[in-house]
Design a protein around this motif. Structure first.
Motif, PDB file in Angstrom:
ATOM      1  N   PRO A  23     136.839  75.511 -58.084  1.00 42.34           N
ATOM      2  CA  PRO A  23     135.671  75.758 -57.241  1.00 42.34           C
ATOM      3  C   PRO A  23     135.843  75.088 -55.887  1.00 42.34           C
ATOM      4  CG  PRO A  23     135.216  73.944 -58.724  1.00 42.34           C
ATOM      5  CD  PRO A  23     136.605  74.430 -59.042  1.00 42.34           C
ATOM      6  N   GLY A  24     134.916  75.381 -54.970  1.00 45.81           N
ATOM      7  CA  GLY A  24     134.883  74.667 -53.714  1.00 45.81           C
ATOM      8  C   GLY A  24     134.179  73.327 -53.912  1.00 45.81           C
ATOM      9  N   GLU A  25     133.645  72.784 -52.816  1.00 39.17           N
ATOM     10  CA  GLU A  25     132.958  71.491 -52.870  1.00 39.17           C
ATOM     11  C   GLU A  25     131.737  71.598 -53.777  1.00 39.17           C
ATOM     12  OE1 GLU A  25     133.438  67.597 -51.275  1.00 39.17           O
ATOM     13  OE2 GLU A  25     134.422  69.351 -50.449  1.00 39.17           O
ATOM     14  N   LEU A  26     131.652  70.698 -54.750  1.00 42.98           N
ATOM     15  CA  LEU A  26     130.574  70.750 -55.727  1.00 42.98           C
ATOM     16  C   LEU A  26     129.327  70.031 -55.232  1.00 42.98           C
ATOM     17  CD1 LEU A  26     132.366  69.957 -59.116  1.00 42.98           C
ATOM     18  CD2 LEU A  26     131.626  72.187 -58.288  1.00 42.98           C
ATOM     19  N   LEU A  27     128.171  70.639 -55.435  1.00 40.84           N
ATOM     20  CA  LEU A  27     126.902  69.945 -55.341  1.00 40.84           C
ATOM     21  C   LEU A  27     126.619  69.318 -56.702  1.00 40.84           C
ATOM     22  CD1 LEU A  27     124.808  72.642 -53.426  1.00 40.84           C
ATOM     23  CD2 LEU A  27     125.904  70.619 -52.459  1.00 40.84           C
ATOM     24  N   LEU A  28     125.620  68.436 -56.755  1.00 41.57           N
ATOM     25  CA  LEU A  28     125.300  67.798 -58.028  1.00 41.57           C
ATOM     26  C   LEU A  28     124.903  68.829 -59.075  1.00 41.57           C
ATOM     27  CD1 LEU A  28     124.924  65.319 -59.745  1.00 41.57           C
ATOM     28  CD2 LEU A  28     122.663  64.981 -58.723  1.00 41.57           C
ATOM     29  N   SER A  29     124.139  69.830 -58.674  1.00 36.45           N
ATOM     30  CA  SER A  29     123.740  70.874 -59.618  1.00 36.45           C
ATOM     31  C   SER A  29     124.956  71.624 -60.147  1.00 36.45           C
ATOM     32  CB  SER A  29     122.756  71.847 -58.952  1.00 36.45           C
ATOM     33  OG  SER A  29     123.329  72.389 -57.770  1.00 36.45           O
ATOM     34  N   ASP A  30     125.954  71.833 -59.277  1.00 32.27           N
ATOM     35  CA  ASP A  30     127.192  72.499 -59.717  1.00 32.27           C
ATOM     36  C   ASP A  30     127.929  71.653 -60.750  1.00 32.27           C
ATOM     37  OD1 ASP A  30     126.699  74.516 -57.818  1.00 32.27           O
ATOM     38  OD2 ASP A  30     127.758  73.386 -56.267  1.00 32.27           O
ATOM     39  N   ALA A  31     128.034  70.339 -60.466  1.00 27.12           N
ATOM     40  CA  ALA A  31     128.733  69.436 -61.388  1.00 27.12           C
ATOM     41  C   ALA A  31     128.038  69.403 -62.733  1.00 27.12           C
ATOM     42  CB  ALA A  31     128.810  68.033 -60.786  1.00 27.12           C
ATOM     43  N   LEU A  32     126.716  69.349 -62.719  1.00 27.95           N
ATOM     44  CA  LEU A  32     125.964  69.352 -63.980  1.00 27.95           C
ATOM     45  C   LEU A  32     126.217  70.638 -64.753  1.00 27.95           C
ATOM     46  CD1 LEU A  32     122.570  67.829 -62.795  1.00 27.95           C
ATOM     47  CD2 LEU A  32     124.078  66.859 -64.522  1.00 27.95           C
ATOM     48  N   ALA A  33     126.247  71.765 -64.058  1.00 24.82           N
ATOM     49  CA  ALA A  33     126.481  73.049 -64.721  1.00 24.82           C
ATOM     50  C   ALA A  33     127.882  73.112 -65.310  1.00 24.82           C
ATOM     51  CB  ALA A  33     126.262  74.186 -63.721  1.00 24.82           C
ATOM     52  N   LEU A  34     128.881  72.635 -64.555  1.00 29.79           N
ATOM     53  CA  LEU A  34     130.250  72.641 -65.062  1.00 29.79           C
ATOM     54  C   LEU A  34     130.393  71.754 -66.284  1.00 29.79           C
ATOM     55  CD1 LEU A  34     132.692  72.602 -62.001  1.00 29.79           C
ATOM     56  CD2 LEU A  34     132.707  74.190 -63.922  1.00 29.79           C
ATOM     57  N   VAL A  35     129.760  70.587 -66.249  1.00 25.52           N
ATOM     58  CA  VAL A  35     129.838  69.664 -67.373  1.00 25.52           C
ATOM     59  C   VAL A  35     129.223  70.297 -68.613  1.00 25.52           C
ATOM     60  CG1 VAL A  35     128.864  67.509 -68.279  1.00 25.52           C
ATOM     61  CG2 VAL A  35     129.963  67.539 -66.039  1.00 25.52           C
ATOM     62  N   THR A  36     128.093  70.980 -68.439  1.00 24.23           N
ATOM     63  CA  THR A  36     127.411  71.603 -69.576  1.00 24.23           C
ATOM     64  C   THR A  36     128.232  72.753 -70.149  1.00 24.23           C
ATOM     65  OG1 THR A  36     125.262  71.031 -68.647  1.00 24.23           O
ATOM     66  CG2 THR A  36     125.304  72.761 -70.329  1.00 24.23           C
TER      67      THR A  36
END
Length: 618
Positions: A6-19
């Motif tokens: 992915p490109g630069e992650l926002l916090l919401s993106d990181a949470l989604a990827l982790v889940t």
């Protein structure tokens, strides 16, 4: 590891990827379902085996071939049989096969022995199988009979190996210099710079190093990793630029491991962060293996940088690992965020609280929930808005910057605009041995002169004495019965009626174990030949000594959440961190703040003179 990067992650993106990347119940790997290599004369057969307690295998740790030079027969491929079909393998070199033979010869007459080599024993075309095998990598190495580290780009002569295995009783400076050179050459092997290899060493129950012999290049030479580990420690006392080796822990049983230390994310990430890795996102799997994350919580469907370790991927890995750590109740990374190298996105509104660790940071590496006030904030969590924490907040009324720089003859000390050149000697060993008489073996040097960390501590004491800084002195007192004394009376062993110099000499004129505690604890004050710290006066008039990556602190708010507050100061826990907050902007919610930096301090924000707040850190 199948999704695109992915490109630069926002916090919401990181949470989604982790889940999304966590293993599902139907994806959990079967218990120890691994393939083995069976050595057959003139070839290798690959057999699918289901691990049984009676099986014995040796795990092979090596560096994957690529655009680097392998010596002698290490550059020649061997033949592997898969289901009876011969395949040329560059991963299993002719030299590695000789290592197999050497291992089998040394275990002749014992039970049948197999070999596990990651590239050959994991189907590299099956992404699901790779994900499942990575998820149990810690078990594969920990349950192997031992691990054979194959160094294919370094060789030693027989005489040089014997110098490590059997050092002479009467050690000369020439022999010591030769051992230093041999140790340096070994540690320059590519294997020691690879993240996966470092993990394999730590997870293994026992390890031997195999390398080329100069006189007989086809004949492997064997060196116990413990021997190399011990020589590395000794070598670093003479040359601090020599790399450390992560200490193996796979052979420690669970009860012993629990009594030694908890393995936090700051420790694991600090080991692999700057090491080479074909896929940067693999470091998430490596950290999970090292901290022994429960299988249902491990991430497998991770992005792939396809060999490019770009800056964006590095930042994203840091973000995902910080989110994962908080989700698992591990706040050690918050304890490591005070250096410029650890800062992440301080000038942005997203992820200001995120940090990456510094390798060998003993204070962060020793983080454990039982030593901190984590129980006072059971609802600490990450949301799409930020990191929500409860703790104490105060502000900085004034700051005083101290800098200390040494050359061979003197110290240059600066406090505010007062610069002094000091040629101190009152903490040196006297010829008659009456002061600082503890010698380092037969070198004739006192421990403060011999050991760089202790010398830096002594320089701080010289500076405190020169400026008669009673308000700074208690911070640098030694450990007493494994606990740090913090208070206006400067401890129980010295009288406040004595001069400051007398008190310092009374506390430090004793064996060096206590000194090393403080010297290790203040390592974060040093950068190159410069030692610096700030003496901060807080809103209630109390003072703390700190260092960090924020700029001018006057008027800034300091926030110390419960999860970063020590229950008591101890032999390792002699400092803790806090966050520097930015003032709220018009229209922002009152419980949301931006983190613009971090500090590490020798004292905590006083509970009785500060406010308790629950805020979200962006």
């Amino acid at each position: 590891m199948s999704s695109d990067a992915p490109g630069e992650l926002l916090l919401s993106d990181a949470l989604a990827l982790v889940t999304c990347a966590q293993l599902g119940a139907d994806e959990l790997p079967e218990p120890h379902a691994i393939r083995y290599l069976e050595r057959i004369p003139q070839t290798n057969a690959l057999n699918l085996q289901t691990y049984r307690p009676d099986d014995q295998y040796v795990a092979i740790s090596y560096t994957w071939p690529g655009s680097w030079t392998r010596l002698h027969s290490s550059d020649n491929p061997s033949i592997t049989l898969r289901n009876g079909v011969p395949t040329k393998s560059t991963h299993i070199s002719e030299f590695m096969v000789k290592v197999f033979d050497d291992i089998l010869a040394s275990s002749a007459g014992e039970r049948k022995l197999y070999f596990w080599v990651d590239f050959a024993c994991i189907d590299q075309d099956n992404e699901l199988e790779k994900a499942r095998q990575v998820a149990v990598m810690d078990r594969i190495y920990a349950q192997a009979l031992y691990t054979a580290v194959v160094l294919e780009d370094v060789e030693l002569s027989t005489e040089e190996l014997q110098l490590l295995l059997h050092p002479p009783i009467q050690d000369t400076s020439e022999e010591r210099s030769r051992r230093l050179d041999v140790t340096r050459r070994l540690l320059r092997a590519r294997w020691f710079a690879r993240a996966w290899c470092s993990q394999e060493l730590i997870l293994s129950s026992g390890t031997f190093v195999y390398l080329h012999c100069t006189e007989q290049p086809m004949k492997p030479m064997r060196l116990p990793i413990g021997t190399l580990f011990n020589w590395t420690i000794i070598a670093r006392t003479y040359d601090a630029s020599i790399s450390e080796i992560a200490q193996p822990r796979g052979g420690v049983n669970h009860m012993e491991l629990a009594s030694i230390a908890f393995n936090p994310s700051a420790w694991a990430y600090g080991i692999v962060r700057e090491m080479g890795c074909y896929n940067e996102y693999d470091k998430i799997a490596l950290v999970q293996n090292l901290v022994k994350t429960p299988l249902p919580k491990r991430l497998t469907q991770l992005p792939n940088t396809k060999g490019l370790n770009d800056a964006t991927a590095k930042r994203n890995v840091a973000r995902m690992l910080n989110v994962l750590a908080v989700q698992n109740g591990d706040f050690s990374l918050l304890q490591s965020s005070h250096t410029d190298a650890s800062a992440q996105a301080q000038d942005e509104d997203n992820f200001g609280w995120i940090s990456a660790p510094t390798a060998g940071d003993l204070i962060a590496d020793a983080w454990h929930a039982k030593n901190f006030d984590v129980h006072r904030d059971p609802n600490a969590l990450t949301t799409a808005t930020g990191l929500r924490l409860t703790g104490f907040i105060t502000s900085v009324a004034s700051e005083e910057l101290w800098t200390i720089r040494r050359n061979e003859e003197h110290l240059t000390i600066s406090v505010r605009d007062d610069i002094r050149v000091v040629r101190p000697d009152w903490l040196q060993s006297n010829p008659d041995g009456t002061t600082f008489a503890v010698k380092y073996f037969n070198t004739g040097c006192d421990q403060f002169t011999r050991e760089p960390a202790l010398s830096r501590l002594r320089d701080v004491l010289y500076a405190i004495d020169e400026f008669d800084a009673d308000h700074v002195w208690p911070t640098f007192m030694p450990a007493d019965n494994w606990w740090i004394t913090r208070g206006p009376d400067d401890g129980a062993r010295s009288s406040s009626r004595d001069t400051l110099r007398d008190r310092i000499k009374q506390e430090y004129d004793r064996p060096g174990t206590m000194h090393r505690t403080i010297a290790s604890g203040i390592a974060f004050l040093h950068s190159g030949d410069l030692t610096s710290f700030r003496v901060l006066t807080l809103a209630d008039g109390s003072r703390i000594v700190a260092q960090g990556n924020a700029k001018s602190l006057i008027g800034r708010e300091l926030f110390q959440p419960h999860v970063m507050r020590l229950k008591t100061f101890g032999s390792i826990h002699i400092a803790c961190n806090m966050m520097v907050l930015r003032n709220l902007q018009i229209g922002e919610s009152g419980d949301v703040r931006s983190c613009i930096g971090h500090l590490r301090s020798f004292a905590m924000i006083a509970e009785e003179s500060s406010r308790v707040v629950t805020i979200t850190i962006r």
